[in-house]
Structure formats: C-alpha cells, structure tokens
Design a protein around this motif. Structure first.
Motif, PDB file in Angstrom:
ATOM      1  N   LEU A 190       9.177  29.440 -43.850  1.00 37.76           N
ATOM      2  CA  LEU A 190       9.415  29.785 -42.458  1.00 37.76           C
ATOM      3  C   LEU A 190      10.344  28.790 -41.783  1.00 37.76           C
ATOM      4  N   ALA A 191      10.163  27.515 -42.104  1.00 34.53           N
ATOM      5  CA  ALA A 191      11.023  26.475 -41.520  1.00 34.53           C
ATOM      6  C   ALA A 191      12.468  26.657 -42.000  1.00 34.53           C
ATOM      7  N   GLU A 192      12.646  26.973 -43.280  1.00 36.94           N
ATOM      8  CA  GLU A 192      13.984  27.167 -43.821  1.00 36.94           C
ATOM      9  C   GLU A 192      14.661  28.379 -43.207  1.00 36.94           C
ATOM     10  N   ALA A 193      13.869  29.404 -42.898  1.00 33.94           N
ATOM     11  CA  ALA A 193      14.434  30.611 -42.305  1.00 33.94           C
ATOM     12  C   ALA A 193      14.951  30.361 -40.893  1.00 33.94           C
ATOM     13  N   LYS A 194      14.433  29.321 -40.237  1.00 31.70           N
ATOM     14  CA  LYS A 194      14.850  29.011 -38.876  1.00 31.70           C
ATOM     15  C   LYS A 194      16.177  28.262 -38.834  1.00 31.70           C
ATOM     16  N   LYS A 195      16.567  27.668 -39.955  1.00 33.48           N
ATOM     17  CA  LYS A 195      17.774  26.831 -39.972  1.00 33.48           C
ATOM     18  C   LYS A 195      19.030  27.675 -39.809  1.00 33.48           C
TER      19      LYS A 195
END
Length: 304
Positions: free
Chosen positions: A299-304
């Motif tokens: 999820l964190a990577e998708a926000k980048k």
C-alpha cells in the motif's frame, strides 16, 4: 439517530494508517526494512472520531501482529509494531476461572503458552506463572496480559477491535472499556446480530463490528435498527462481489475484509502482494490480515 432502516447514506472515508512488521533476530536486516516506511507516513489515529477524516485504507493486525519472537495477543508485540508504524490492533478477550478478562485466542493454553489445559479452568494467579510462546513454538519472557492492562497501554497509541470469545460476558468487556474511557478507541467484534444489539444497549457510543457478508446479514442489520455510524461491516474471509461493497456503501457502513487465512495464503503462493490493492479498489476499507508488514508495504509503494 440515523439507522439503516431509513437508508441514510453517510459519507465515510476509510482510515489511513498501517500495521508493520515486528522485529526478529536479524536486527540489522529488520532495521533496514523498517526504514522503508518513513516517519512522515506515520499518521497516528487514536480515536474513532478521527476515522472519518482520512481517505486511505486501514490495515488491521490480526491477533496483534505476531512475528518471530513476538507472540500473538501480547503487549510487547503490540508495542513492537507501534514502534515502527501506526496501527490498529485486533486482539482476543477470554476469561479466567476467577473472572479476570485476559487476552487469549484459544480455549486451551497449550499452543500459545508454556501451560496446558483450558483457560476457563485456570485462575489469573496460575496464568501469571506461565509465559507466552510465539507462532514458531519459541518460548518468550512475555506474560498473558489482562484487558485492563491492554486498554491502559493502548490509550493514545492505537485503535483496538476486541474479539470477545465465546462465554465471555459482553457487559464485563464494556465495563472495562468504560473504566478506561476507551469508547473512543476500542471497538467490539460481534458475530450474531443479537450480540450486536446487546452491545449497543450496553453502551450506545461503542463501535461494533457486525457480520455483513450476505444479503441475509444486511437484512438482519436493517431490522435491528442499529445506527450505521457505529458499525463496521465484516464481509468475511472471501472476496465479495464489488456490488456487495456498493450496497454497504449506500447504507453508510464501512467494511472490513478478512484476508487472514486463505486470501493471505493465496497471495504468498502466487507471489502477488499487489492483490491487496485490488481488494481496496473493490471496496474494502479495512484489511484484517496475518501479514500486516507485507500489506502495508504494498500500500505504501502504491502511494509513491
């Protein structure tokens, strides 16, 4: 108060904080992984009043997020996760022979402690002679915590969802929640609509998780006239149709998808953690998982 019966639609966002991996013996490698989630991504939400102000998905750590060296349902496990990332803690409430509320998932002590036998046959004093065991079977120095200790520890740190095990009186759980002024950060999980009604009667401000994975379940919720702003709809451990999420959204109920079990195992087997993004896109507001680190990472990577 607005209830499902009048089909009131509430605009409610999902929550924006994640659960992360705990430490194991490879501390150097772990520290490097922890840095993947930067400090500016730590958005601590410590009350349900804050919940509606966010638009990002929530990751819930099933049984508190156990990893090697950190057993399930232990304060030390919860703290280990909070040291790394904001989180919601799902934990299990059981009761001893002398009516002390403690955290324990199983009916028996054998799997998760150094003891044996049914927890309902042991006094709290006897339980304090034991220590907890992690999911790999390794003994730790951690003790079985009481619900009082957990609620006191969690204030200002986390949100809780309390899974009240069979035979534990809801009134005792609510009494503990009220004692610690924890209504704002401790929700109660129910599996039967009559239990949800009972909890609501005990305290009308407590957030309640209700089963909402079928048309029949939605009909029961509607007939019970429970206020939708106090409900979390658990849609089960299988991915429902997107249309089912849409119905819950129209009712104004936020949703929890339990990926714990088969959906988590499937992600591992296929080597595809991006599937969790699909679950969010389809309508899940909360992912309750045995893999909090892996889910928060994707999820964190998708926000980048």
């Amino acid at each position: 108060m607005r209830v499902i019966k009048i089909m009131t639609v509430l605009v409610i966002g999902s929550i924006g904080f994640f659960c992360c991996k705990t430490k194991d013996n490879t501390s150097g490698q772990q520290q490097a992984k922890e840095k993947q989630i930067s400090a500016n991504e730590k958005k601590f939400i410590t009350s349900f009043e804050q919940w509606n102000q966010t638009l990002e998905p929530l990751v819930s750590a099933h049984r508190g997020g156990p990893y090697p060296g950190f057993p399930e349902n232990a304060i030390e496990t919860f703290q280990n996760i909070v040291n790394q990332t904001p989180t919601v803690i799902e934990c299990d409430v059981s009761m001893t022979k002398d009516s002390v509320l403690v955290l324990m998932h199983d009916r028996n002590l054998d799997r998760t402690t150094t003891g044996e036998g049914a927890i309902k046959e042991a006094t709290f004093t006897e339980l304090q002679q034991l220590t907890l065991v992690d999911n790999d079977g390794n003994k730790t120095s951690f003790k079985i915590p009481t619900l009082d200790e957990v609620l006191a520890w969690g204030k200002g740190k986390v949100l809780f969802t309390l899974d009240v095990k069979r035979g534990v009186p809801y009134d005792k759980v609510i009494e503990a929640v009220e004692k610690h002024n924890a209504v704002s950060y401790a929700a109660v999980i129910t599996y039967r609509i009559q239990d949800a009604v009972e909890v609501h009667k005990l305290n009308k401000d407590v957030i309640i998780s209700v089963s909402a994975g079928s048309e029949g379940a939605l009909e029961q919720i509607e007939k019970a006239e429970l206020p939708v702003d106090k409900l979390l709809g658990f849609v089960g451990t299988r991915q429902p149709e997107k249309s089912h999420y849409e119905k819950l959204k129209k009712f104004g109920i936020r949703t929890i998808l339990g990926t714990l079990g088969n959906l988590d195992k499937s992600a591992v087997a296929k080597g595809d953690d991006n599937v969790y993004l699909t679950y969010i896109e389809n309508g899940a507001n909360i992912i309750a998982t045995d893999r909090p680190l892996e889910v928060v990472k994707v999820l964190a990577e998708a926000k980048k």
